[in-house]
Design a protein around this motif. Sequence first.
Motif, PDB file in Angstrom:
ATOM      1  N   ASP A  32       2.141  10.852  -3.584  1.00 51.20           N
ATOM      2  CA  ASP A  32       1.300  11.189  -4.695  1.00 51.20           C
ATOM      3  C   ASP A  32      -0.288  11.063  -4.214  1.00 51.20           C
ATOM      4  OD1 ASP A  32       3.249  11.660  -6.330  1.00 51.20           O
ATOM      5  OD2 ASP A  32       3.576   9.808  -7.356  1.00 51.20           O
ATOM      6  N   LEU A  33      -0.337   9.840  -3.583  1.00 53.50           N
ATOM      7  CA  LEU A  33      -1.794   9.716  -2.988  1.00 53.50           C
ATOM      8  C   LEU A  33      -2.285  10.811  -2.250  1.00 53.50           C
ATOM      9  CD1 LEU A  33      -1.889   5.902  -1.881  1.00 53.50           C
ATOM     10  CD2 LEU A  33      -3.414   7.064  -3.743  1.00 53.50           C
ATOM     11  N   LEU A  34      -1.253  10.983  -1.238  1.00 52.67           N
ATOM     12  CA  LEU A  34      -1.557  12.131  -0.190  1.00 52.67           C
ATOM     13  C   LEU A  34      -2.081  13.469  -0.833  1.00 52.67           C
ATOM     14  CD1 LEU A  34      -1.826  12.584   2.795  1.00 52.67           C
ATOM     15  CD2 LEU A  34       0.565  12.929   3.078  1.00 52.67           C
ATOM     16  N   GLN A  35      -1.240  13.840  -1.999  1.00 48.45           N
ATOM     17  CA  GLN A  35      -1.562  15.094  -2.467  1.00 48.45           C
ATOM     18  C   GLN A  35      -3.037  15.034  -3.301  1.00 48.45           C
ATOM     19  OE1 GLN A  35       1.390  17.491  -4.065  1.00 48.45           O
ATOM     20  NE2 GLN A  35       0.031  18.048  -6.099  1.00 48.45           N
ATOM     21  N   GLN A  36      -3.261  14.136  -3.928  1.00 49.87           N
ATOM     22  CA  GLN A  36      -4.522  13.690  -4.628  1.00 49.87           C
ATOM     23  C   GLN A  36      -5.646  13.907  -3.628  1.00 49.87           C
ATOM     24  OE1 GLN A  36      -4.386  10.031  -6.846  1.00 49.87           O
ATOM     25  NE2 GLN A  36      -2.604  10.475  -7.572  1.00 49.87           N
ATOM     26  N   PHE A  37      -5.506  13.149  -2.439  1.00 47.04           N
ATOM     27  CA  PHE A  37      -6.331  13.309  -1.404  1.00 47.04           C
ATOM     28  C   PHE A  37      -6.641  14.545  -1.295  1.00 47.04           C
ATOM     29  CE2 PHE A  37      -7.509  13.188   3.096  1.00 47.04           C
ATOM     30  CZ  PHE A  37      -8.581  12.290   3.002  1.00 47.04           C
ATOM     31  N   ILE A  38      -5.576  15.557  -0.892  1.00 46.99           N
ATOM     32  CA  ILE A  38      -5.641  16.729  -0.363  1.00 46.99           C
ATOM     33  C   ILE A  38      -6.353  17.738  -1.504  1.00 46.99           C
ATOM     34  CG2 ILE A  38      -4.149  19.004   0.233  1.00 46.99           C
ATOM     35  CD1 ILE A  38      -2.207  16.893   1.266  1.00 46.99           C
ATOM     36  N   LEU A  39      -5.999  17.624  -2.713  1.00 45.83           N
ATOM     37  CA  LEU A  39      -6.629  18.351  -3.604  1.00 45.83           C
ATOM     38  C   LEU A  39      -7.911  18.110  -3.931  1.00 45.83           C
ATOM     39  CD1 LEU A  39      -3.667  18.381  -6.370  1.00 45.83           C
ATOM     40  CD2 LEU A  39      -4.377  20.159  -4.764  1.00 45.83           C
ATOM     41  N   ALA A  40      -8.464  16.788  -3.600  1.00 44.58           N
ATOM     42  CA  ALA A  40      -9.900  16.599  -3.765  1.00 44.58           C
ATOM     43  C   ALA A  40     -10.678  16.995  -2.450  1.00 44.58           C
ATOM     44  CB  ALA A  40     -10.010  15.055  -3.759  1.00 44.58           C
TER      45      ALA A  40
END
Length: 203
Positions: free
Chosen positions: A193-201
């Motif tokens: 979940d953290l990784l996806q948020q980082f990527i989308l940002a």
Amino acid sequence: MSLEAISIPPASGNRPTHLFIALHGWGADARDLAPLASMFNLPDYQFLFPNAPFPHPQVPGGKAWYALETEDYAGILESRQMLFDWLVSLESETGVPLERTILSGFSQGGAMILDIGLNLPVAGLCSMSGYLHAKPQASNSPLPPILIVHGRQDPVVPVQAARQARDELTAIGATVEYHEFDMGHEIRPAVLDLLQQFILARQ
């Protein structure tokens, strides 16, 4: 010798707009992290999971980025050059520049991306249960944003290695997002979940 990789095209069926690359850990291979592609909601991303170039000394079929069991990390120079050359070649193959590429890695793979990724104009670096090979050097070029995630109960790579990486990277001017979890040497859903948020940002 060039790196071989599992390539998973965008779920959208269109040409990729971004790349997500994940490097496996010591003794695993490209298949270890390939299931991540189905766990992210990133339909326009092409996913690439390269195999490390060297056979693991104990694990049949396992791979290594370098000899972790030797003091001088035998093979790291060859591995670093191969990884660099492969990453630089991807734009001509995929049409996606490094500026729209996310580099990630687990354990030894995380160490490799923190090593080589600081010298590339990538969109971001994600180290999961990783560490630094050596003290990072300040650069005249902008440093990519970095996500570091680690388990407090990691018996393989102690959490202190992640804290040290955070502090040393911050000291040379890198923007570091740092998270610890009550877990061992693993990737849990909360990490993804953290990784996806980082990527989308970073889009």
